[in-house]
Design an enzyme around this catalytic site. Structure first.
Site, PDB file in Angstrom:
ATOM      1  N   LYS A  13      16.382 -37.661  33.390  1.00 42.44           N
ATOM      2  CA  LYS A  13      15.282 -38.036  32.485  1.00 42.44           C
ATOM      3  C   LYS A  13      14.078 -38.426  33.346  1.00 42.44           C
ATOM      4  O   LYS A  13      13.810 -37.593  34.335  1.00 42.44           O
ATOM      5  CB  LYS A  13      15.731 -39.168  31.528  1.00 42.44           C
ATOM      6  N   GLU A  99      15.394 -37.107  22.585  1.00 47.88           N
ATOM      7  CA  GLU A  99      13.938 -37.901  22.881  1.00 47.88           C
ATOM      8  C   GLU A  99      12.828 -37.117  22.502  1.00 47.88           C
ATOM      9  O   GLU A  99      11.664 -37.498  22.431  1.00 47.88           O
ATOM     10  CB  GLU A  99      13.990 -38.433  24.485  1.00 47.88           C
ATOM     11  N   GLU A 169      25.031 -35.008  20.949  1.00 45.23           N
ATOM     12  CA  GLU A 169      24.587 -36.207  21.399  1.00 45.23           C
ATOM     13  C   GLU A 169      24.244 -36.911  20.218  1.00 45.23           C
ATOM     14  O   GLU A 169      23.143 -36.967  19.841  1.00 45.23           O
ATOM     15  CB  GLU A 169      23.305 -36.052  22.329  1.00 45.23           C
TER      16      GLU A 169
END
Ligand code: PGA
Length: 256
Positions: A13, A99, A169
């Site tokens: 990330k 995200e 996820e």
């Protein structure tokens, strides 16, 4: 014992500076001793992809980008194309991470175009799918998974699916410390495998990697990997600490 070597990918990330990332990659290359029992990749920030690819060249560790734009090139200020990350030395790219979906508003249609662009640039897409907490609570998990999977893979032929990786996820388990229970994970993976069988047939579906991601740690790796339909792991927070990432790799390699 798994049908294929476990696949473990570290998603860094927006973490680590270039010097930290370089040091990590050098040490990972030196200290990873389970290479013949596992397939391993890391996914650093765009800005130091090339440095990391150079360090890991000719090693057993592949490098993946965390995102690409859907278009091949053009006036998209601040974006990075599939061909740029391919040239930097990447073999994989994460697409549709929650995200990206929920902070940056990426839709299934946009994600599907990215999957196609990745494949056209010879990159293996890691397509992330997963339900939010209220969707699970409302009994909508399988519906969300089916929509995200089918829409994300729309138009992707059987010749490409084996180059692709699916990562389940659950959004409520990402970065929260709450891991889905191994049974919950296996249930959704079994459902995903069934959808892949429907679309691509048994043999191809069985060869496609389905990874779990969401608060994976050294302590829960064994129980997650012990699930029949879990082919590997997508690790966030625990992948930016070399010691914990090596422990996860070591633990997952026991299922080779
Ligand atoms: P986490 O992230 O391991 O920190 O929960 C996983 C991911 O977002 O890929």
């Amino acid at each position: 014992m798994k049908r294929k070597k476990p696949l473990v990918i570290g998603n860094w990330k927006m973490n680590l500076t270039c010097s930290e990332a370089v040091k990590f990659a050098q040490l990972l290359r030196k200290q990873m001793i389970t290479t013949n029992k596992i397939v391993c990749g890391i996914s650093p920030s765009f800005i130091f992809l090339k440095d990391i690819c150079t360090i890991l060249a000719d090693s057993a560790i592949f490098v993946g980008a965390q995102n690409i734009h859907s278009e091949r090139a053009g006036a998209y200020t601040g974006e990075v194309s599939a061909f740029m990350v391919k040239e930097a030395g990447c073999s994989h790219v994460i697409i549709g991470h929650s995200e990206r979906r929920h902070i940056f508003g990426e839709t299934d249609a946009f994600i599907n175009t990215k999957v196609k662009t990745a494949l056209s640039a010879n990159l293996k897409p890691i397509l992330c799918i997963g339900e939010k907490l209220h969707e699970r609570a409302g009994g909508k998990t399988t519906l969300v998974i089916e929509n995200q999977l089918k829409n994300g893979l729309r138009g992707i032929g059987a010749e490409h699916i084996q180059d692709s990786v699916i990562a389940y996820e659950p959004v409520w388990a990402i970065g929260t410390g709450k891991t889905a229970s191994p049974e919950q994970v296996n249930e959704v993976h079994t459902y995903i495998r069934g959808l892949l069988i429907d679309i691509y047939g048994k043999d191809i579906a069985r060869d496609t990697y389905i990874l779990y991601g969401g608060s994976v740690k050294p302590e829960n790796t064994r129980d997650l990997m012990a699930q029949e339909e879990v082919d590997g792991l997508l690790v966030g927070g625990a992948s930016i600490n070399l010691e914990s990432f090596l422990k996860i790799l070591d633990s997952a390699s026991n299922f080779s």
